[in-house]
Design a protein around this motif. Structure first.
Motif, mmCIF file in Angstrom:
data_model
loop_
_atom_site.group_PDB
_atom_site.id
_atom_site.type_symbol
_atom_site.label_atom_id
_atom_site.label_comp_id
_atom_site.label_asym_id
_atom_site.label_seq_id
_atom_site.Cartn_x
_atom_site.Cartn_y
_atom_site.Cartn_z
ATOM 1 N N VAL A 146 -40.879 -7.123 -25.349
ATOM 2 C CA VAL A 146 -39.442 -6.902 -25.570
ATOM 3 C C VAL A 146 -39.117 -7.212 -27.024
ATOM 4 O O VAL A 146 -39.644 -8.163 -27.611
ATOM 5 C CB VAL A 146 -38.585 -7.794 -24.638
ATOM 6 C CG1 VAL A 146 -38.777 -7.382 -23.194
ATOM 7 C CG2 VAL A 146 -38.934 -9.265 -24.816
ATOM 8 N N PRO A 147 -38.273 -6.409 -27.660
ATOM 9 C CA PRO A 147 -37.890 -6.692 -29.052
ATOM 10 C C PRO A 147 -36.970 -7.909 -29.127
ATOM 11 O O PRO A 147 -36.158 -8.142 -28.221
ATOM 12 C CB PRO A 147 -37.171 -5.414 -29.494
ATOM 13 C CG PRO A 147 -36.668 -4.809 -28.230
ATOM 14 C CD PRO A 147 -37.660 -5.176 -27.152
ATOM 15 N N VAL A 148 -37.093 -8.650 -30.205
ATOM 16 C CA VAL A 148 -36.235 -9.811 -30.423
ATOM 17 C C VAL A 148 -34.935 -9.340 -31.052
ATOM 18 O O VAL A 148 -34.931 -8.606 -32.049
ATOM 19 C CB VAL A 148 -36.926 -10.845 -31.337
ATOM 20 C CG1 VAL A 148 -35.999 -12.020 -31.613
ATOM 21 C CG2 VAL A 148 -38.205 -11.335 -30.677
ATOM 22 N N LYS A 149 -33.809 -9.748 -30.493
ATOM 23 C CA LYS A 149 -32.495 -9.302 -30.947
ATOM 24 C C LYS A 149 -32.245 -9.756 -32.385
ATOM 25 O O LYS A 149 -32.478 -10.903 -32.740
ATOM 26 C CB LYS A 149 -31.407 -9.862 -30.027
ATOM 27 C CG LYS A 149 -30.013 -9.390 -30.373
ATOM 28 C CD LYS A 149 -28.988 -9.966 -29.418
ATOM 29 C CE LYS A 149 -27.587 -9.520 -29.775
ATOM 30 N NZ LYS A 149 -26.562 -10.099 -28.872
ATOM 31 N N THR B 242 -41.596 -8.497 -31.666
ATOM 32 C CA THR B 242 -41.531 -8.408 -30.215
ATOM 33 C C THR B 242 -42.120 -9.663 -29.595
ATOM 34 O O THR B 242 -42.930 -10.359 -30.218
ATOM 35 C CB THR B 242 -42.296 -7.179 -29.691
ATOM 36 O OG1 THR B 242 -43.677 -7.275 -30.103
ATOM 37 C CG2 THR B 242 -41.690 -5.897 -30.226
ATOM 38 N N GLU B 243 -41.701 -9.947 -28.382
ATOM 39 C CA GLU B 243 -42.244 -11.053 -27.608
ATOM 40 C C GLU B 243 -42.895 -10.497 -26.350
ATOM 41 O O GLU B 243 -42.419 -9.520 -25.771
ATOM 42 C CB GLU B 243 -41.150 -12.055 -27.232
ATOM 43 C CG GLU B 243 -40.632 -12.856 -28.408
ATOM 44 C CD GLU B 243 -39.566 -13.839 -27.987
ATOM 45 O OE1 GLU B 243 -39.413 -14.867 -28.662
ATOM 46 O OE2 GLU B 243 -38.877 -13.571 -26.980
ATOM 47 N N ARG C 35 -42.630 -18.054 -12.121
ATOM 48 C CA ARG C 35 -42.230 -18.424 -13.472
ATOM 49 C C ARG C 35 -42.563 -17.309 -14.461
ATOM 50 O O ARG C 35 -43.624 -16.678 -14.382
ATOM 51 C CB ARG C 35 -42.940 -19.711 -13.911
ATOM 52 C CG ARG C 35 -42.540 -20.166 -15.296
ATOM 53 C CD ARG C 35 -43.313 -21.374 -15.755
ATOM 54 N NE ARG C 35 -42.947 -21.730 -17.112
ATOM 55 C CZ ARG C 35 -43.528 -22.704 -17.824
ATOM 56 N NH1 ARG C 35 -44.502 -23.432 -17.287
ATOM 57 N NH2 ARG C 35 -43.144 -22.958 -19.056
ATOM 58 N N THR C 36 -41.648 -17.073 -15.391
ATOM 59 C CA THR C 36 -41.839 -16.095 -16.467
ATOM 60 C C THR C 36 -41.804 -16.831 -17.799
ATOM 61 O O THR C 36 -40.938 -17.678 -18.025
ATOM 62 C CB THR C 36 -40.751 -15.020 -16.435
ATOM 63 O OG1 THR C 36 -40.760 -14.367 -15.160
ATOM 64 C CG2 THR C 36 -40.987 -13.984 -17.523
ATOM 65 N N ILE C 37 -42.738 -16.522 -18.682
ATOM 66 C CA ILE C 37 -42.800 -17.160 -19.997
ATOM 67 C C ILE C 37 -42.774 -16.088 -21.085
ATOM 68 O O ILE C 37 -43.135 -14.932 -20.847
ATOM 69 C CB ILE C 37 -44.065 -18.033 -20.164
ATOM 70 C CG1 ILE C 37 -45.326 -17.179 -20.001
ATOM 71 C CG2 ILE C 37 -44.055 -19.198 -19.184
ATOM 72 C CD1 ILE C 37 -46.609 -17.928 -20.292
ATOM 73 N N ARG C 38 -42.319 -16.493 -22.274
ATOM 74 C CA ARG C 38 -42.308 -15.618 -23.453
ATOM 75 C C ARG C 38 -43.260 -16.191 -24.498
ATOM 76 O O ARG C 38 -43.206 -17.385 -24.794
ATOM 77 C CB ARG C 38 -40.909 -15.524 -24.051
ATOM 78 C CG ARG C 38 -39.880 -14.847 -23.161
ATOM 79 C CD ARG C 38 -38.491 -15.010 -23.724
ATOM 80 N NE ARG C 38 -37.493 -14.315 -22.928
ATOM 81 C CZ ARG C 38 -36.999 -13.124 -23.208
ATOM 82 N NH1 ARG C 38 -37.390 -12.489 -24.305
ATOM 83 N NH2 ARG C 38 -36.106 -12.554 -22.435
#
Length: 504
Positions: free
Chosen positions: A383-386, A393-394, A418-421
């Motif tokens: 996902v792109p970082v705002k 991206t992360e 669990r979701t991690i970035r």
């Protein structure tokens, strides 16, 4: 009559090696009245006032020219100028050339003192603007109010459609948002259809308005409000969320020393300085509170002044971000700016060794991340970082199964898996910064930054009592900061010269 070790002699030494004529354009035709003061003489008076007294008002400088023998010597026997003469000189003639004057002063001092420009110590501070305290305009508030007005406009248009224009086959379209030009066109058409003459209608007590005129006036009021909100949002721009009505360039920020005592936001500017060997090598003024966005413009100004980028930019945790690290990578600068979690990374052993941190997860032979319960984290998507200009991206990873895990209460608060970035490039930058700052050279640079950068602001704000801007507007504060920087460097040059003479 002037002491041999007086600062005016070191000041005169610096200016004697500068060509003062090139900063000012000579006028061929002179105005009538009293002869004008020479620009070179006024420049000496102003710079020496900023060197010796810090920031002083033009009235105080006028008084010094009448009472201080050193200023009389700089005037070379001429009559003391009025405060308006000094003010006009600073605001009109000096404003265009002050940046070049700052560069030339530094060129002489830096060559004389052999200043190391490879190491630069960066810091910023909030300076309260010359604006009233309760004059804020909030961008988000204007956007919210504008949406509410759009709803009311739709209601008025609906009422207009049922006020008689439908008999002539005309209907005004309704939308979620309206352009001001579109609403003004509707007002003109509605007045034509309903045969209204708003300019000739008598309004006031005792004069009852028709339904059509009431709808017209209500829509006209909403158009005026929308214009007002649009103007506020335009002044704020994309990067600001507020401004002051009495100084539209100032942004409301949180000040450390709040004279109101209630931690309230005040109109202010973010002043940035880059220090080399205790001298101000570069300065900048920004309208946003975050130091993170001030690093690259400051380095660009440094490059504009000296033709190269510093090798070792040293800053606190306010400057360590992905954009700034990538900018250093592109320009060949070493990474010596702390990142926001630097303190925890280096001092909090419990945080460092926390097994539930994603960076501490083990990696199996297939390259997959394993949580403390030996469950794999599977890749979901990038996902792109705002707000990132470099396409950062992360990567998102999700645990394959968190059900029945004995570590779940300590590991995550999520109801499901669990979701991690993770961002491998940023993690690599953080590790590089830790290696740089934790070595002996990095420890010395960190110590020097706290001495030189904080010391420069301490001398300006505490010793010279400059905590509030005198001029309004971004250009006005840039002029003030340049004059203060010139005076600071000239005073520092005198102190170092006199200390060498005492040692000799």
């Amino acid at each position: 009559m002037i002491e041999v070790d007086d600062p005016v002699y070191s000041f005169n030494e610096v200016l004697r090696h500068m060509d003062l004529k090139k900063y000012f354009v000579e006028e061929e035709e002179h105005k009538t009245g009293r002869p004008e003061y020479g620009a070179e003489t006024l420049l000496k008076v102003v710079l020496f006032a900023f060197m010796e007294e810090g920031y002083e008002s033009t009235r105080k400088i006028k008084k010094l020219c009448r009472t201080d023998i050193r200023f009389m010597w700089l005037l070379d026997g001429k009559k003391a100028p009025s405060h308006m003469t000094i003010s006009n000189f600073i605001n009109h003639e000096l404003k265009a050339s002050i940046e070049e004057i700052f560069r030339d002063i530094n060129a002489y001092i830096f060559e004389k003192e052999s200043v190391d420009l490879r190491h630069i110590y960066i810091d910023g501070t909030k300076i309260t603007a010359n604006a009233n305290r309760y004059t804020w305009v909030w961008k988000k508030s204007c956007e919210t109010s504008r949406k509410k007005v759009f709803v009311k406009v739709s209601e008025v248009l609906e009422a207009m459609n049922h006020s008689g224009i439908e008999l002539q086959g005309v209907t005004f379209g309704q939308r979620e948002e309206y352009a001001i030009e579109y609403l003004e066109y509707i007002l003109q058409e509605y007045a034509k259809i309903m045969a209204l003459e708003p300019d000739k209608v008598v309004r006031g007590r005792g004069h009852r308005k028709s339904l059509a005129l009431r709808l017209y006036d209500k829509l006209l009021e909403y158009v005026k409000r929308l214009k007002c909100y649009a103007k506020h949002i335009e002044i704020c721009g994309e990067k600001r969320n507020s401004y002051s009505k009495t100084d539209k360039d100032a942004t409301f920020m949180r000040i450390k020393r709040d004279y109101m005592g209630n931690d309230q936001l005040l109109p202010a500017y973010n002043v940035q300085l880059g220090i080399c060997d205790e001298y101000i090598a570069v300065y900048d003024v920004k309208q946003y509170a975050s130091d993170m966005d001030c690093f690259q413009p400051l380095m660009e100004r440094f490059y504009h002044h000296y033709g190269f980028y510093p090798e070792y930019p040293v800053g606190d945790a306010g400057y360590g971000g992905f954009n700034n690290y990538l900018f250093c990578e592109e320009q060949g600068m070493k990474k010596y700016m702390k990142f926001p979690m630097y303190q925890k990374e280096t001092r909090d052993k419990k945080y460092q060794n926390d097994p539930y941190r994603a960076v501490n997860f083990r990696i199996d032979k297939d390259g997959d991340l394993l949580c403390p319960n030996d469950k794999k984290f599977l890749f979901l998507r990038s996902v792109p970082v705002k707000g990132n200009r470099y396409g950062r991206t992360e990567e998102l990873f999700q645990c394959e199964d968190c059900s029945g895990c004995p570590h779940k209460e300590k590991c995550t608060k999520a109801k499901g898996n669990r979701t991690i970035r993770l961002n491998q490039e940023l993690t690599h930058f953080h590790q590089e910064v830790l290696d740089n700052l934790n070595c002996i050279h990095g420890a010395l640079l960190r110590m020097n930054r706290s001495i030189q950068a904080e010391g420069a602001f301490g001398g300006i704000k505490w010793n010279r009592s400059y905590t509030r801007a005198r001029r309004r507007g971004l250009d006005g504060l840039l002029l003030e900061t340049a004059l203060i920087s010139c005076g600071f460097n000239l005073h520092k040059f005198y102190l170092k010269s006199s200390s060498r003479q005492l040692v000799a």
